[in-house]
Each structure stands twice: as C-alpha cells, then as structure tokens.
Design an enzyme around this catalytic site. Sequence first.
Site, short mmCIF file in Angstrom:
data_model
loop_
_atom_site.label_atom_id
_atom_site.label_comp_id
_atom_site.label_asym_id
_atom_site.label_seq_id
_atom_site.Cartn_x
_atom_site.Cartn_y
_atom_site.Cartn_z
N ARG A 102 0.82 -1.21 0.00
CA ARG A 102 0.00 0.00 0.00
C ARG A 102 0.86 1.27 0.00
O ARG A 102 0.59 2.19 -0.77
CB ARG A 102 -0.97 -0.01 1.19
CG ARG A 102 -2.13 -0.99 1.03
CD ARG A 102 -3.02 -0.95 2.26
NE ARG A 102 -2.28 -1.27 3.46
CZ ARG A 102 -2.62 -0.91 4.70
NH1 ARG A 102 -3.74 -0.21 4.89
NH2 ARG A 102 -1.90 -1.26 5.73
N ASN A 126 -6.49 -2.48 1.75
CA ASN A 126 -6.49 -3.95 1.78
C ASN A 126 -7.92 -4.43 1.94
O ASN A 126 -8.74 -3.78 2.60
CB ASN A 126 -5.67 -4.47 2.97
CG ASN A 126 -4.18 -4.31 2.77
OD1 ASN A 126 -3.70 -4.22 1.65
ND2 ASN A 126 -3.45 -4.29 3.88
#
Length: 804
Positions: free
Chosen positions: A33, A51
């Site tokens: 990320r 996520n």
Amino acid sequence: MGTVPKVAAQAGPAPRMGRLIRVRGQVQAVGYRPFVWQAARALGLAGAVCNDGEGVLIRVAGASEAIARFVAQLRGEAPPLARVLAVELLDAPVPVPEEDFVIAASAGGAVATGIVPDAATCPECLAELRDPGDRRFGYAFGNCTHCGPRLSIIRQLPYDRAHTSMAPFALCPDCAREYADPADRRFHAQPIACPACGPQLTLTGEGADAGDPLARAIDLLRGGRIVAVKGLGGFHLACRAADPAAVARLRARKGRDAKPFALMVPSLDHARALGPLGAEAEACLVSPAAPIVLVPMGPGAHALPEGLAPGQDHLGLMLPYTPLHHLLMDALGEPLVMTSGNRSEEPQVIEDGAAHERLAGIADAWLGHDRAIVNRIDDSVIAFDALGPVVLRRARGMAPDPVVLPESLAHGPRVLAMGGELKATFCLLRGREAVLSQHVGDLEDAAALADYRRLLDLYRDLYAFTPEAIAVDGHPDYLSTRLGRDMAQALGVPLVVADHHHAHMAACLAENGVGLEGEALGLICDGLGLGADGTLWGGELLGGTCAASRRLAGLPAVALPGGAAAMKQPWRNLLAHLLHAFGSEWEAAVPALAARLPRGAPRRVLAQAIGQGLNAPRCSSAGRVFDALAAALGLCGEALSYEGQAAMALEACARPFVAAAQGYPIALDAGEGGVPRLDFAPLWRALDADIGHGVEAGLAAARFHLAFADALVALVDCVAVAKGDYPQGPVALSGGVFNNRILRERVAAGIAGLGREALVHRRVPAGDGGLALGQAVATRARLAAQLGTQDDERRTIGAKTIAC
C-alpha cells in the site's frame, strides 16, 4: 492591411479518467500500500488504496497516460516481498475525485490472501544495524516491511501486531511515528521494534552473569563452547566450524555421528573461499529467502575439519539472515556450525523452556530473547545443477508462498492434501494457488505430529479455508492418512486416495505448468510407497495425466528382508538383490560381492525368510538399489545414521570419475503382465569382477550411476516402441532419488536425446516434501473431471472415498 497572424491553440489539461484496480497475490504485510501511495502521488494521481479480503483494491483518477504508467508499475516495480499474481482493471464506474491519494482503512470480505514467508534482513536495515549514528545500531531485532519475521510469529489473521508474538511490546513514540507514516518503510510493519521498546537478548548457562549477553556468547564461541542460539524459526546449535574438537563434541553430544552440519558464513566472500559459487547460487544466498545452499567443496573447505560433512563433497552454506546473526558474524568473522537445535531425529526446539530441557548436556549456554517463536520453521535447503535450483527442503523464506498452477487446473473444489509420513507437508489448493506448508518432519515423532496438527489449524484459519475434498496417501497406516480420514468424516466431504507415485508425477507436471490437457510420462524413483496394485513401488514408469496414470514399466520387485530394518541396514538390500538375481547360487555367482556382507550376518536365515515371504515384502525401490551398491562398495557401515546417507556417499564418491567412466550393463526383462522391468544381474556380475580386480570404489560408483541412468532412459525408449497407446508429451522426473544430481542430469539429457522434454522439480522437493502438492492437483483434476465444478459453483458432493 497586413495579415493577422494565427494564434496557436492552447493545449488544455489532459482529460481525467477514473479506474478501479484489483491486485491479487501476496500483497499484504509487504509494504504494497505505501508503494502504491508513493507511485500514485509521484504521477499526480488521486484516489485511494486499501487492503481487503481479496488483496489490494485501488481507486485512482487522473490522466490516462499517467494511469497506464501507474498500472505498469503495480507489477513491475512491486516491493521485494510482494508476489503479484494479477493486476485487474475492473469495469465498475469510478467517480473522478479531486482530492489527494490516500491509504484508506482496510475493507472486509472473504479472505483470499495469506501470510508471506519470513524474510532475511534487507540492505537498509543492515545499514542501520552497522551505523553508530542510528538508533538501531547493534540492535538484534530491527526489521521493516521488506524484511523480518512473518509466518514464524503469527497466531491468527488479520496480520496485526496484536495477533503476533510482538503483542507484549508496546511501541515507543519513535516507532509509533514510523509505523504511522506512509512515506516510511516501516509503515504498518507489525514486528517493528527498537532498543527502547522491543525484544531483548538474554544469556543463560555458562557465563550468564558476565555482562552483555551477545558479547559473552561471542567469547564462549571463540573459546570452543557450544551455544544454543534462538533464531527466527527455532533454536540452532552453534560452534566454530574451524575447531575440530568443538565439532566432534557437538556430534557426540547431539548423537549425530555422520549427517552433515550446515555452516553460516559472514559474507559471500567467505562462501566463495569454501567452494565455487555460480551467479544463481550467489543470488539465492543473498535473497530474502536466504536458504542453505549446497556448494561443492573447494580448497578452502578442505582446510576445515572433515567431521563437518563426513563422506560428502558439498557443504551446506548460508548467510546471516537476522540482525542477531549479522552481529554474531560481524564479531567473529569466521564460519559457524549452525545446525538445528534438537537431539538427533527430533524436531527443532522453539520454546525457551524446552530448549533448556532438551538441549541440556549439548549446549554450554543459551543465547535467547523474549520474542516467542510461534511457528517452527526449519531452514530451507537448495542445491544447484547446470540448469538451475533444486529445492531439497522447502521451509523458512519459501513457505507459504503459493505455487501458481496452470489455468486448466484453476477450477474445481478446494482441496486439502495431507502429504506423506516422512518429510511431511500439507497443501491447501484454492483456485490457481497451491499453498504448501513448510517442512514439518517425520510424523512418527510425537512433537512433529503435534506441530503438524497445530499448523493445519493455523493455515486453515489464515486462509479461511474449508476443504471440499481431502486427499491422502494410499498407505492406510500413515498418520497423515488417518488424520485426513477423520477430518473428511467430520466435515462430510470426499476422501480421495491419491496413489503415492502418481502424486509425485502430478506434482512435477503441475509445477512445470502442465495441466489437465497434458499427457505425459512419469519416471518416479524413490524409497518406497504403496502402489496402485497394493504392493510396494519405488521405481516406476507411469503414463497418463495429472488426473490419472497407469504403470508402463519399472524396476524389479526385490525383497526388503526384515521390512523396516532394510531401510537402515544397506547390506540387507545387497543380499536381497543378489538372491533375486542369482537365486540359491548367488554366493558362487558373485563371490567378491558375497564377501562384502558383514561377518556374522544371518544371510541364510534371511534367505530362508525371503523365500518364505516372512517379513520380507517385495518392493521395486530405486532407493534400495543405491543402498545395495553403497554396501557392496563399503561406503557405509552396517547401519545408517540418517535417511539417504548411503546414496549421498555413493554420489559423492562417484562424482570425480563420472566424466571418464563407462556404465555397467543392465538388461531389460519383458516382465510379468507385459510390464518391462530392469534386470540388474549383468551389473552385479560386472561389479563383482571389478571388485575382484581391485577397481577403485569411486570408479565403480560412477559406472553404476551411468548404468542406472542409461537403463532408465532405455526403459522409456523400449516402452515407446512396444506400446501403441504410449503417451506423448514430456517426461516428469520425480521422487527423492532424483535429488541425485548425476542421475538427474544424465537421465534428463538421455530423455532429450529421445526427442522428448524432461521435466524436473525446481520449486518444490522431488521427494515426499512435494507429495502434498501432487495429491492436491491429482484430486482437483479427478474431481473436476467427474463433477464439472467451477470456482463459482459450490456443489454438495457428500462424504465418500474416491480412488485417484
């Protein structure tokens, strides 16, 4: 009046567009990320990344060209621990936001991700470890999203600090700031730690009250002591590799009289000094997996004590892979024995209390720490041949990375495969991903069996995995088979019996990208396994697909006098082979070989037992042929110290002579039931003559290797000529005997000479450590063909047993 000049049209802002992007694979807990966040901001894109249960979901908006570059980076420039399986551009409408790009809170959904393997210390963390100006200078537990513990510390998903053995360590303000900053490589690194808030070293045993634990442990090692070191996935027993007395003491105390010791070396330069390293082996040593790599012994290795690897011509080398190991190596500057912390044949110890109890009398001191090891993970072991890596043990740094299957095997029921009895692993098959557990060990050991049960529960929890079928080996007494049978009954799902040798074949085919459509041969050579006809097999030529196969040819079925005793006493196999080849006249037919049997061996009693079939099951075992040859050449004592010892000694002895040797003769027999078999009688006669003429053992060993390899190739060729329904396609080489490099390379070359492709294992073990993968694939292929199931169809197929 003059002309009015034309004014060039001003280019407007590039049109903005919105896209929804799904990234699948091992993309959580690896810094993916923050990588997405940084890439998007650098390209001027807006949106968010989060996520969820399926991986990573990205909402992005901006110029189409920038988005195209962004999508290319998602796979091509991913963080080092990420494994991107797919980048999908979704059709869902996406608003075009004006705000900045942000990291959003995680979303829910069914779990389709998992946990990544533990990873060796990354270059950035290593630089901090050695930088006196850094706050983590000399700290034994530094890590980031690019390295450090993962599988070894997790108790359950989601992978949050509270669910790991780092839960007792509250973050200090500095670590908390790093953890919360997307621009920091420690953003959401769950094991983040520093000297102010993280785990600390301890020393118990000799010298425990003498100051700094690390400094004292280093002094003990320099002084020839044995120190138990708590590593990433278990304890190791360490001593100076160059100290023959310390090495001998460790062998005596541990009860390990011959099995080679692995060495940890400070650097690649030290590894190069011990043996020749190819570019691939060097890359493997410094990779995040940081496995043990088998390296041919060079001149530098011959200066070390012979007791490190008795009778072998390779050393197992690894580089330091945690900050603690780097600190030890930096201070000592020389190789250390770094062998599993256990008594002989037991699993590696992971708990502090158990380490002091089980290693008492072996270790002089214990260098430990207060971060618990949740999941035992042995060191992975890799060898190299002319074409690439060969995985001998798949564990730390490799498990639980999934094996991605070919598309034709992607559809069908979710399968839990239980593996075998020795070198046990299990496999979770879902979609295209086959998640193979780390090496567990031999389930006959109570601690290994308990570990296997616990890991089964953990993996099923980590992957939210409920099987729709359970696959087991055909041997009804394997503990893994019994557990699978009980679980299938409890869940009400089919129990599928996968033939041992077909599972080896299916594993090799699937690993090499051969799916349902691929017809192939399987040349399977191992110790033994229960065959499709209820007898013991161990050297077979199979024909078929991932779903099913049939036996086309094989080795002769020879008695195993004494049953399990024949696996530990190679001379029994020599006696059995000579009896099989020459009957009651064997002593007169090959007198030099007869003389190689131990004095006092109950040859006549065993011959009578074989003749009457008393505790002497017949088995077409390739492994026992190698044992018989090693016994004939005097390369092993009356009893083996560890599995594979005789075969390893035979290969090491043969290697210097292979290039100039000529193979012994081996004949082909039509066999019973139209199944051609090898006939070793000519080999035994020729070997007997060589022994009588004093031929060097290494030359005889080389002649055997060449003969056996060429005979296997001839078996493939003769069946091709004799059988009209002979499968076309590649030849899969599988089974633990193909860990032998001489055999593997010679057979592969011979198969190529027949105009066929030879497939070998590169990512999973050829032996029983890869069996679960083959069981899972064979079961999926069989059930998918029978039921026509797809991933999005969940049919109730009831509890029943299916032969596969």
